[in-house]
Design a protein around this motif. Structure first.
Motif, short mmCIF file in Angstrom:
data_model
loop_
_atom_site.label_atom_id
_atom_site.label_comp_id
_atom_site.label_asym_id
_atom_site.label_seq_id
_atom_site.Cartn_x
_atom_site.Cartn_y
_atom_site.Cartn_z
N ARG A 76 113.59 15.00 22.36
CA ARG A 76 113.58 13.67 22.99
C ARG A 76 113.36 12.59 21.95
O ARG A 76 114.06 11.56 21.94
CB ARG A 76 112.47 13.60 24.04
CG ARG A 76 112.70 14.45 25.29
CD ARG A 76 111.51 14.36 26.22
NE ARG A 76 111.68 15.20 27.42
CZ ARG A 76 110.75 15.35 28.34
NH1 ARG A 76 109.57 14.75 28.21
NH2 ARG A 76 110.98 16.10 29.40
N PRO A 88 111.85 12.72 31.44
CA PRO A 88 111.83 12.22 30.07
C PRO A 88 111.83 10.69 30.00
O PRO A 88 112.68 10.03 30.60
CB PRO A 88 113.12 12.80 29.47
CG PRO A 88 114.02 12.99 30.64
CD PRO A 88 113.14 13.36 31.78
N ASP A 146 117.30 15.47 29.52
CA ASP A 146 117.13 16.78 28.88
C ASP A 146 118.31 17.68 29.25
O ASP A 146 118.88 17.58 30.34
CB ASP A 146 115.85 17.47 29.37
CG ASP A 146 114.59 16.73 28.95
OD1 ASP A 146 114.62 16.07 27.90
OD2 ASP A 146 113.58 16.83 29.69
N ALA A 165 118.50 16.98 23.89
CA ALA A 165 118.21 15.75 24.62
C ALA A 165 119.26 14.70 24.27
O ALA A 165 119.81 14.68 23.17
CB ALA A 165 116.82 15.23 24.29
#
Length: 263
Positions: free
Chosen positions: A170, A198, A217, A227
């Motif tokens: 991420r 996220p 994700d 990600a």
């Protein structure tokens, strides 16, 4: 269905066929030939070739004619983030087929290579190959904030690698979308926990603005976390936070166009 549309193509190191070298421009060819590590050379070839094939289809250009450029913001060398060069009669990334700006991002880890393309925002893609011998302790000290570190070590040892890699991908995707790479320390960028939707929770102080960013994700081959981040121009996020969700990912087989070209 709402959200920023992002198309992602996944390929493999084994797709690095010799015939793909014809797609490289002179700068790329020098870099390819000067890369000593066979794996690194193959990943670079697959990333370049797949980018050119995907973008060439959208631009209506032969893949070898897609205007890719890499310029380091620090030294001006040909090793910065790859982007579409500005056309002579329009803004950077404007594709006649779409009538709006298109951005793309390339990632690789181990045997995996990916290319993401997005309309209407700056895109960042990251993947991390999951394997048992990764030194999570050392990587976590560099990449995680104090809060994130505490949360990681509160988990059973067997759960730490997948949790860490989810957070890492991420963060990397966000920094790639911003175009700053590791110029901004990962510890200063805080994201939500692996089981949570996220989103960015805290931004590094050194960033002049707090951009609007959406995250999604995904998983490659059922085990490797990845990600996608999209940064939208024309607005800032709320107090220190990013925007959860808002990315619609469509996955494609990148090995297929590579094999078709080589034949």
């Amino acid at each position: 269905m709402t959200g920023h549309p992002v198309q992602v193509w996944w390929a493999r190191l084994e797709d690095a066929r010799m015939g793909l070298r014809a797609l490289l421009d002179p700068v790329e060819r020098v870099r390819y030939e000067s890369t000593v590590d066979p794996g690194g050379r193959g990943r670079f070839l697959v990333g370049c070739a797949l980018s050119r094939l995907v973008l060439g289809e959208l631009l209506g250009l032969p893949p070898a004619d897609v205007p890719l450029r890499r310029v380091c913001p620090r030294c001006g060398g040909p090793h910065g983030k790859v982007h579409l060069a500005p056309p002579p009669d329009g803004p950077s990334g404007t594709l006649p087929a779409y009538g709006c700006s298109v951005t793309f991002s390339v990632t690789h880890s181990g045997a995996l290579v990916g290319v993401a393309v997005c309309r209407g925002g700056e895109v960042g893609l990251d993947v991390e190959e999951s394997h048992g011998d990764m030194d999570i302790d050392s990587a976590a000290r560099v990449a995680l904030s104090d809060v994130e570190l505490a949360a990681l070590y509160a988990r059973p040892a067997a759960e730490r690698q997948p949790a860490f890699l989810r957070v890492w991908t991420r963060k990397e995707a966000v920094l790639k979308a911003l175009g700053v790479g590791l110029g901004v320390p990962l510890r200063e960028l805080e994201v939500s926990g692996p089981e949570q939707p996220p989103e960015v929770l805290a931004w590094p102080d050194r960033l002049a603005t707090r951009p609007r960013v959406s995250l999604a994700d995904t998983v490659v081959d059922g085990m490797h976390p990845a990600a996608v981040a999209v940064v939208v121009a024309g607005g800032a996020a709320g107090k220190g936070r990013g925007e959860a969700g808002g990315v619609r990912v469509t996955v494609h087989d990148g090995s297929e166009p590579l094999a078709e070209y080589d034949h």
